[in-house]
Each structure stands twice: as structure tokens, then as C-alpha cells.
Write an enzyme that holds these catalytic residues in place. Structure first.
Site, PDB file in Angstrom:
ATOM      1  N   HIS A  15      42.541  34.197  25.752  1.00  0.00           N
ATOM      2  CA  HIS A  15      41.278  34.353  26.514  1.00  0.00           C
ATOM      3  C   HIS A  15      41.322  33.578  27.832  1.00  0.00           C
ATOM      4  CE1 HIS A  15      39.607  35.795  22.645  1.00  0.00           C
ATOM      5  NE2 HIS A  15      40.322  34.796  22.136  1.00  0.00           N
TER       6      HIS A  15
ATOM      7  N   SER B  84      48.828  34.074  56.801  1.00  0.00           N
ATOM      8  CA  SER B  84      47.588  34.707  57.225  1.00  0.00           C
ATOM      9  C   SER B  84      47.540  34.707  58.737  1.00  0.00           C
ATOM     10  CB  SER B  84      46.410  33.921  56.655  1.00  0.00           C
ATOM     11  OG  SER B  84      45.264  34.155  57.453  1.00  0.00           O
TER      12      SER B  84
ATOM     13  N   LYS C 203      47.672  29.128  54.936  1.00  0.00           N
ATOM     14  CA  LYS C 203      47.869  30.039  53.804  1.00  0.00           C
ATOM     15  C   LYS C 203      49.316  30.453  53.570  1.00  0.00           C
ATOM     16  CE  LYS C 203      45.190  32.450  52.002  1.00  0.00           C
ATOM     17  NZ  LYS C 203      44.050  33.307  51.845  1.00  0.00           N
TER      18      LYS C 203
ATOM     19  N   GLU D  20      51.277  40.623  44.437  1.00  0.00           N
ATOM     20  CA  GLU D  20      50.019  41.382  44.563  1.00  0.00           C
ATOM     21  C   GLU D  20      50.291  42.868  44.738  1.00  0.00           C
ATOM     22  OE1 GLU D  20      46.700  38.706  46.711  1.00  0.00           O
ATOM     23  OE2 GLU D  20      48.587  38.789  47.773  1.00  0.00           O
TER      24      GLU D  20
END
Ligand code: ARG
Length: 457
Positions: free
Chosen positions: A156, A277, A283, A290
Site C-alpha cells: 500500500h 528544466s 531540476k 517517465e
């Protein structure tokens, strides 16, 4: 030269129809398979005395020439010639004259295109098996370095029990192992040959399908010509397996994304696999995992697309079947690209063992082990569970972890507690105690990695 099927027609094809129905823009990928199929068919026609051997020689010579031209990008494929099959046949006639027109004796584009697809998927399935194996090798290698590295195991997405990081990684090894098995098994059906089925009903010529099957390396010949020209189950199967593979890739990617976040910092992906970025200079984005996760959309889409095309399609060939190709090519290429990136991304990622270990000092993932401790001393497990629940609650209220409670505190919950409890509660002990087959104890993980290596060898 006009259309190969122009005889029955009195009008030119509408330009828009020509563009709409042509498949050459994508089925030119089948050029090699189409030539291979034609070479086998031509040889068989000659051997069976259906066309003279000297014509076969000319056809074979012409096909070889076309193959060379295609390799050097010297063929201009034309929309007017609709698809790869007619583009090649026209080129052949252009090169060797009207004798080239004998190649299509006893054959239809319907059994021809199905044969090309089988040949294509056979090659690609074998290549993909190799690429899956490269990912497995990268996993085993990383796992081997981290048998004793502990990480919180989750259920979970809540900390559950400490596990070896190698154990966690190796879970993916087995997913990919089953993928490989599925790919290998699918080859049995990819290896059925449609060639020799004609348009749908067979042919009047005395062809020899065993011979073409032998030349093309097919194991089984479709026993029913109508099934042969309209079956696309083998593609559905490939797209299903591909969907499972990309699911595994996506799940692993998701973990890498979570683990590499500032909140976790369990792993760091190599700079060469991340991007920055355009506005936020600090970043480092995990674009590759992804995108791998995002690729599931198109791969599932290709499966649903073909299922939908096939649903309710009457026998035998229908033009709808031309829609089988782009999705199949796309899934093949998506899987190739994804697997090729995944292996080096795993190889180059940095594992922050200390951060993982520190996380284990700040959780209750050893709670089950105290329950087991009491149960081993005779308390019914259900009761022990209740006692430990109270201890955990006490800890939360007093801002402590289980290893920080004093002996007096323990004994206020149960007389069964003794000094040996502290040793039992270390993450090393907790993980090491799970020594059942397939468990996370170092011995078991060693065994598992050994088995994996044997399978790869
Ligand atoms: N381009 C067609 C396809 O991909 C080849 C088969 C065409 N057959 C036909 N009867 N029109 O399906």
C-alpha cells in the site's frame, strides 16, 4: 505501366482513393520479408514444373537486384502501386520484362502479405528476446552488488518489512523471464505458414507447400486456406505480450521515479539519463523513466486497435486487415527503444544504500517480528498482534521507535519480553530471518541470483 489489376477497369482510380487505400508508406518496412517470400515461391514454382527453370532464374536474379537496390535506398516506392507487394512486382517486370509477371502464379497478395507479417514478427520476436535478456543481465548485475543493502519493503506504499534491495530488483527479473517465455511460446504460432493459400480457397496449380515452408523455415502449414489469409491472432498475441512487457517496464520506471525523488533519494539516475528544466535551474528530471511509463498508452492502444479491427470481420480477407501493420510496427519499435534504454539506465544508476538504511531506523517495519517473538514464546499470534499494536501506538504518542523502548517499557506490555528482543528488531535480523524459499534473507537472494544466472547462461 498502369495498374497490375487494371484489366477490368475503365476509369483511372480517384487520386484521393489511391492515397487513402495505399499502404506503401508503412509496409515498405516489409521489403526484405516480401523478397524472401517471393524467392521461395519462385523456386517452388520452378521445382514443381509450374514455370520453366530459366524463368525462375531470371526472377531470382531480378529479386536479388531489387534487394540490393532497396538496401541502398535506390528504389522509389510509388503510391500508385499501392503496397510493397505490387511495388516490387512492378519493379521486377521493369527489370526483367514480362517474365516477371510469372512470379504471382498460384499466389495472391492475401497469402503473400500474411506470410510477410509472419516472417517479420519472427525476426522481431527473436530480437526482442535478446533485448529483454540484456535488461535481465543489468538487473542481475545490480542485484548482485546489493544483496546486503536493505530497503523498506512496501505494501500500500506504506512501509511494511525491510527487504534486500537485490530482492526488490530481482522481482523484475522474474517478470521479464515470464515475458521471454511468452515471446518464445508465441513463436510456435508465428511459425505457421499461410503461403500457398491463394486468395482464400487455395490454388489450381500443383504447388508444394512443404517445400516453401522448408525454404522459409516455417514449422507448420495452415491447414485451412481461409483461416490462413484472415488470421491475425499471431499479431494480437504479440501485441498482448508487448502490453505486458511495457507494463513491467512502466512499473519499474514508476519505482525509479519515486526512488529518485527528493523525498526518497534511494537512487540517483545518471546525469546522462536525465534532463533539465528550461526555467528551474535546480531540476534534474527523470524524463526517461517517465516516458517509458507513458509509452504504455500507445502499446495498449495498438492492442485494442487490432482487437477492434478484427471483431466482427467476416472471412476471409478484407481490406480492414491492412490496419494490422502500423500498430504492430509501432509496438515493435517502442519495445526496442524502451528495452535498449532500460538496460543502461539500470547499469548506471547510483544506489544510496545509506539513505535506504537510515529510512529503516525511522519506521515500524520490524513490528511483525515482535509479534512473532511473543508468538514463539507461547502467546497466540492474534493476541500478540493486539499487544504490539498497543506498543506501536505508545511509540507514536511518545515519539519513539521500537528499538528505543526500555526493557521496563516492554515489560509493562508483557512479561514475556527479555533482553534478546533488541537483537531481533534490527533490520538486518528482520530481513535475515525470512529465510524461507523465495524470501529476502541473504542466502535465499543468493540462491535466486544463482538460478537467474543459470537461466541466462
Ligand atoms: N496492402 C494489403 C494489406 O496490407 C495487401 C493485401 C491486399 N489484398 C487485397 N486483396 N487487396 O492488407
Amino acid at each position: 505501366m498502369s495498374k497490375l489489376w487494371g484489366g477490368r477497369f475503365t476509369k483511372e482510380t480517384n487520386k484521393l482513393v489511391e492515397e487513402f487505400t495505399a499502404s506503401i508508406s508503412f509496409d515498405k518496412k516489409l521489403v526484405e520479408e516480401d523478397i524472401e517470400g517471393s524467392l521461395a515461391h519462385a523456386k517452388m514454382l520452378g521445382e514443381c514444373g509450374i514455370i520453366p527453370m530459366e524463368d525462375v532464374e531470371k526472377i531470382v536474379g531480378g529479386l536479388h537486384e531489387i534487394r540490393e537496390m532497396a538496401k541502398n535506398n535506390e528504389i522509389e516506392f510509388l503510391i500508385e502501386d499501392e503496397d510493397i507487394h505490387m511495388n516490387i512486382e512492378k519493379k521486377l517486370i521493369e527489370l526483367i520484362g514480362p517474365v516477371g509477371g510469372k512470379l504471382h502464379t498460384g499466389r495472391s497478395r492475401n497469402d503473400q502479405v500474411a506470410t510477410d507479417m509472419h516472417l517479420y514478427l519472427r525476426t522481431k520476436t527473436n530480437e526482442l528476446i535478446g533485448l529483454v535478456e540484456n535488461v535481465q543481465e543489468a538487473i542481475v548485475e545490480k542485484a548482485n552488488e546489493h544483496i546486503d543493502t536493505l530497503i523498506p519493503g512496501y505494501t500500500h506504499l506504506q512501509r511494511a518489512q525491510p527487504v534486500s534491495f537485490a530482492h526488490h530488483l530481482m522481482a523484475y527479473f522474474w517478470m521479464f523471464e515470464r515475458d521471454k517465455e511468452r515471446l518464445k511460446d508465441s513463436l510456435k504460432r508465428v511459425n505457421w505458414m499461410p503461403l500457398g493459400s491463394g486468395a482464400l480457397a487455395g490454388t489450381t496449380f500443383p504447388i508444394n507447400r512443404e517445400m516453401t515452408a522448408g525454404l522459409l523455415g516455417f514449422e507448420t502449414i495452415y491447414p485451412n486456406s481461409m483461416d490462413a489469409v484472415s488470421d491475425r491472432d499471431f499479431i494480437l498475441e504479440f501485441l498482448s505480450i508487448g502490453s505486458i512487457i511495457i507494463t513491467h517496464i512502466s512499473r519499474l520506471s514508476e519505482e525509479l521515479i519515486i526512488w529518485s525523488s527528493q523525498e526518497f533519494r534511494f537512487v540517483e539516475l545518471d546525469d546522462s539519463f536525465c534532463t533539465g528544466s528550461s526555467i528551474m535551474p535546480q531540476k534534474k528530471n527523470p524524463d526517461v523513466p517517465e516516458l517509458l511509463r507513458g509509452k504504455t498508452g500507445r502499446v495498449y492502444g495498438n492492442l485494442i486497435g487490432l482487437l477492434t479491427v478484427l471483431k466482427g470481420l467476416p472471412l476471409a480477407y478484407n481490406k480492414d486487415l491492412q490496419e494490422d501493420k502500423e500498430g504492430m510496427f509501432d509496438t515493435v519499435e517502442t519495445l526496442e527503444g524502451s528495452l535498449k534504454l532500460l538496460a543502461p539506465m539500470i547499469e548506471t544508476m547510483k544506489v544510496n544504500g545509506e539513505v535506504m538504511r537510515q529510512a529503516l531506523n525511522e519506521d515500524f517495519s520490524n513490528a511483525t517480528d515482535i509479534a512473532d517473538y511473543l508468538a514463539a514464546k507461547g502467546m497466540p499470534f492474534r493476541e500478540a498482534h493486539e499487544v504490539i499494536g498497543k506498543i506501536v501506538l505508545y511509540c507514536i504518542q511518545n515519539n519513539k521507535y521500537l528499538l528505543e523502548l526500555t526493557m521496563d517499557e516492554y515489560r509493562s506490555f508483557s512479561e514475556l519480553f527479555h533482553g534478546d528482543i533488541y537483537k531481533i528488531l534490527t533490520p538486518e535480523h528482520v530481513a535475515g530471518a525470512r529465510n524461507s524459499y523465495g524470501g529476502t534473507a541473504p542466502d535465499q537472494v543468493q540462491k535466486q541470483i544463482q538460478l537467474a544466472k543459470t537461466l541466462l547462461a
